[in-house]
Design an enzyme around this catalytic site. Structure first.
Site, short mmCIF file in Angstrom:
data_model
loop_
_atom_site.label_atom_id
_atom_site.label_comp_id
_atom_site.label_asym_id
_atom_site.label_seq_id
_atom_site.Cartn_x
_atom_site.Cartn_y
_atom_site.Cartn_z
N ASP A 179 25.13 93.01 -12.50
CA ASP A 179 24.15 91.60 -12.70
C ASP A 179 24.95 89.95 -12.58
O ASP A 179 26.08 90.26 -12.32
CB ASP A 179 24.34 91.40 -14.78
N GLU B 124 13.31 90.48 -22.12
CA GLU B 124 13.97 90.67 -23.41
C GLU B 124 13.48 89.49 -24.68
O GLU B 124 12.93 88.10 -24.69
CB GLU B 124 15.09 89.62 -23.10
N LYS C 226 21.35 92.47 -10.50
CA LYS C 226 19.87 91.67 -11.72
C LYS C 226 19.87 90.33 -11.23
O LYS C 226 20.73 89.33 -11.27
CB LYS C 226 20.05 92.45 -12.88
N ASP D 244 26.35 91.15 -17.68
CA ASP D 244 27.72 89.89 -17.92
C ASP D 244 27.14 89.76 -19.28
O ASP D 244 28.58 89.09 -19.88
CB ASP D 244 27.04 88.86 -17.10
N SER D 245 26.89 90.82 -20.18
CA SER D 245 26.48 90.26 -21.40
C SER D 245 28.67 91.19 -21.57
O SER D 245 28.98 90.86 -22.60
CB SER D 245 26.53 91.48 -21.95
N GLU E 142 17.50 86.21 -13.11
CA GLU E 142 17.52 85.17 -14.34
C GLU E 142 16.59 84.64 -13.57
O GLU E 142 17.32 84.64 -13.32
CB GLU E 142 18.21 84.87 -15.15
O1 KIV Z 1 23.77 91.28 -19.24
C1 KIV Z 1 23.06 91.85 -20.28
O2 KIV Z 1 23.70 93.13 -20.67
C2 KIV Z 1 21.43 92.33 -19.91
C3 KIV Z 1 20.76 92.91 -20.47
C4 KIV Z 1 20.76 92.53 -22.46
C5 KIV Z 1 19.24 93.33 -20.25
O3 KIV Z 1 21.03 91.28 -19.16
#
Ligand code: KIV
Length: 263
Positions: free
Chosen positions: A82, A181, A112, A43-44, A114
């Site tokens: 994510d 992280e 993924k 989600d980056s 969190e």
């Molecule tokens: O959103 C993302 O790119 C991430 C990574 C930095 C692990 O969660």
């Protein structure tokens, strides 16, 4: 051969591995071409390619759109989507429904989420329903309003103990790997030694089983600040800027297109 969550898990103690983020078919195919076994549609993407200040505004629709594109560009790597902010936190039912959309509609292989011990029930439900889960603890950007900034986590012994408990809980719940992280390298190594699943570090030191980086950071595309843990394997921003400026100038001066580029 296509990578599966089981094959990634089996790399623990056998082979260190690299992973990268990707946001579209182009970056997905580049990462896949480098024979990297796991591609994370992070989600980056909200901050790296969509222009948001944080990852919080990223929506399910945006993540589905980008995950589908990555999945179209990837042949071998495991594609992990994510889950965006508030797509899994409100209830297990909502999380199952949204995670299912990543698998059914976008072609992801895993998701993924969190959070540590707090997510145990949720991870069990996802894994129990056939959806492999990559955990993520330490600095969790979706909690930025609560934590107050992008800071190294686990610096006190109490915080470190809590992160160790979180890591064990995520493993126990059935995650196939765990992103760590921004934690001190010693803690990254301790957690890695304590777990049977691979740890994927980002700013968590060399003791992790794997590393992940944001592709736009490690390629130096944005020209903006990158955290200390990022190594730029290329510095493409000035290269791209120079190419764009040369093109502009040649068009303005009538140099492009020349005979060579004309039918
Ligand atoms: O959103 C993302 O790119 C991430 C990574 C930095 C692990 O969660």
């Amino acid at each position: 051969m296509k990578w599966t969550a089981g094959r990634i898990k089996a790399l623990k103690g056998v082979q260190k591995f690299a992973t990268l983020t990707a946001y579209d078919a182009l970056t997905g195919s580049l990462v896949d071409g480098a024979e990297i076994p796991l591609v994370l549609v992070g989600d980056s993407l909200g901050m790296t390619v969509l222009g948001y200040e944080t990852t919080l505004p990223v929506s399910m629709d945006e993540m589905l759109h980008h995950t589908s594109a990555v999945a179209r560009g990837v042949e071998h790597a495991l594609v992990v989507a994510d889950m965006p902010f508030m797509s899994y936190q409100p209830s297990t039912e909502m999380a199952l429904e949204n995670a299912g959309r990543f698998i059914k509609e976008a072609g992801a292989d895993a998701v993924k989420i969190e959070g540590g011990a707090l997510r145990t029930e949720l991870i069990e439900a996802l894994v129990g329903n056939g959806i492999p889960v990559l955990g993520h603890i330490g600095l969790t950007p979706q909690s930025i309003k609560e934590t107050g900034g992008y800071k190294v986590q686990g610096k006190t012994s109490e915080q470190a103990r809590r992160l160790m408990d979180d890591a064990m809980a995520v493993e126990q719940a059935g995650a196939f790997a765990l992103v760590l992280e921004c934690v001190p390298a010693e803690l990254g190594e301790l957690i890695t030694k304590a777990l049977k699943i691979p740890t994927i570090g980002i700013g968590a030191g060399a003791g992790c089983d794997a590393q992940v980086l944001v592709i736009t950071d490690m390629l130096g595309i944005s020209g903006k600040f990158v955290p200390k843990f990022v190594k730029k394997y290329a510095d493409l921003n000035p290269v791209i800027q120079a190419a764009l400026s040369a093109y502009k100038q040649e068009v303005e001066e009538g140099i492009y297109p020349s005979g060579e580029h004309t039918y």
